[in-house]
Design an enzyme around this catalytic site. Structure first.
Site, mmCIF file in Angstrom:
data_model
loop_
_atom_site.group_PDB
_atom_site.id
_atom_site.type_symbol
_atom_site.label_atom_id
_atom_site.label_comp_id
_atom_site.label_asym_id
_atom_site.label_seq_id
_atom_site.Cartn_x
_atom_site.Cartn_y
_atom_site.Cartn_z
ATOM 1 N N CYS A 63 -0.363 3.985 -6.442
ATOM 2 C CA CYS A 63 -1.398 3.406 -5.579
ATOM 3 C C CYS A 63 -1.592 1.998 -6.101
ATOM 4 O O CYS A 63 -1.643 1.792 -7.326
ATOM 5 C CB CYS A 63 -2.687 4.220 -5.697
ATOM 6 S SG CYS A 63 -4.118 3.404 -4.954
ATOM 7 N N CYS A 89 0.873 -1.171 0.000
ATOM 8 C CA CYS A 89 0.000 0.000 0.000
ATOM 9 C C CYS A 89 0.909 1.219 0.000
ATOM 10 O O CYS A 89 1.783 1.345 0.871
ATOM 11 C CB CYS A 89 -0.868 -0.025 1.259
ATOM 12 S SG CYS A 89 -1.838 1.464 1.509
HETATM 13 N N1 DGL Z 1 -4.088 0.739 -1.997
HETATM 14 C C1 DGL Z 1 -3.917 2.027 -1.365
HETATM 15 C C2 DGL Z 1 -2.563 2.643 -1.765
HETATM 16 O O1 DGL Z 1 -1.761 2.014 -2.402
HETATM 17 C C3 DGL Z 1 -5.001 3.021 -1.738
HETATM 18 C C4 DGL Z 1 -6.358 2.756 -1.230
HETATM 19 C C5 DGL Z 1 -6.692 3.495 0.052
HETATM 20 O O2 DGL Z 1 -6.791 4.731 0.070
HETATM 21 O O3 DGL Z 1 -6.843 2.818 1.048
HETATM 22 O O4 DGL Z 1 -2.282 3.762 -1.432
#
Ligand code: DGL
Length: 295
Positions: free
Chosen positions: A209, A87
């Site tokens: 992301c 993440c």
């Molecule tokens: N998967 C998260 C990231 O890579 C984004 C999703 C979220 O905001 O929780 O930042």
């Protein structure tokens, strides 16, 4: 009463046969898990998606740190030999806290540093980054790229970061190919000042992301053919593989193939169950559990 549910996994006798722990705010990190499964078919993964607390991208750094450290400890208690922070929002705000929480013996790999290293190694100069408010607000990509360029004595870096908070919810909803995607992406990249008619001024655009690789085709339609879209999950998978090799932690195929991966979320809804396979590329058995689980 709160009950802590474990992964349905057995513990191997060899440390190298232990699973790799991987977590995200939700199911976006499954794009990284998928790339890891492709690159390291012998490795077993325990994936944790904190669907009860997502989106991390709109939370404060303190809260993301507190969620991330709790999950990382949980994964290590489950016997994981390494932790992958799949993440960007958590990587940007919680990497050091996670490493401190699990101790120096457990390798922690985040999704930002490997991408920065890859860009610097290839001398890419004009880089744009899109991501959540938490990731972009932290300035982690720009700062790390500037520091690495200075360290290597490289010149000519131009790095610009832009928050694109609507993209993750749209992708989560399964709208990555919807006709609404292109105008939303165009509007963000235009506001960032990167678009000039049908062309894009960047050399490379980092999809910062873990949800965004799902929308690669829509981004490609907006930026045209000449901009490199940086494949974060594949780069991170290679970094995890290198860390396993360096630490003498590579799993033996006989053990792993007999056991398989575990996929857990902190809040299991039909929608997550339905969407998860899109992110991992095949059906996966999601179970509910983890450090906050209420039974
Ligand atoms: N998967 C998260 C990231 O890579 C984004 C999703 C979220 O905001 O929780 O930042």
């Amino acid at each position: 009463m709160a009950v802590r549910t474990s992964f349905p996994s057995s513990r191997p006798s060899l440390a190298s046969d232990a699973p790799i722990g991987i977590f995200d705010s939700g199911i976006g990190g499954l794009t990284v898990a998928h790339a890891m499964a492709q690159a390291m078919p012998a490795e077993r993964m325990l994936y944790f998606g904190d669907t009860a607390h997502m989106p991390y991208g709109d939370r404060s750094a303190e809260l993301v740190r507190s969620y991330s450290t709790r999950i990382a400890r949980f994964l290590v208690e489950e016997g994981c030999k390494a932790v992958v922070i799949a993440c960007n929002s958590a990587s940007a705000t919680a990497k050091r806290a996670v490493q401190e929480a699990v101790g120096p013996e457990i390798p922690v790999i985040d999704v930002v540093a490997p991408v920065v290293e890859d860009l610097v190694r290839r001398g890419v100069e004009h880089v744009g980054i899109i991501g959540t408010r938490a990731t972009i607000g932290s300035g982690i990509y720009g700062q790390s790229l500037r520091e690495a360029h200075a360290r290597e004595g490289l010149k000519g870096l131009r790095v610009e970061e832009w928050a694109t908070p609507l993209l993750a919810p749209l992708i989560e909803e399964g709208w990555q190919d919807h006709e609404l995607m292109d105008p939303v992406i165009r509007s963000y990249l235009g506001a960032a000042g990167w678009l000039d008619g049908a062309s894009c001024a960047l050399d490379a655009l980092v999809l910062g992301c873990t949800h965004y690789p799902m929308a690669e085709q829509a981004v490609r339609r907006v930026v045209g053919p000449d901009v490199e879209l940086v494949d974060g999950p594949a780069i991170v998978a290679k970094a995890v593989q290198a860390t396993m090799a360096d630490g003498d932690l590579m799993a033996s195929p006989e053990y792993s193939l007999a056991h398989g991966h575990g996929f857990m979320v902190s809040d299991l809804t039909e929608n997550f169950a339905r969407s998860a396979h899109r992110f991992f590329g095949r059906e996966i058995p999601l179970v509910a559990g983890g450090p906050w689980f209420m039974a």
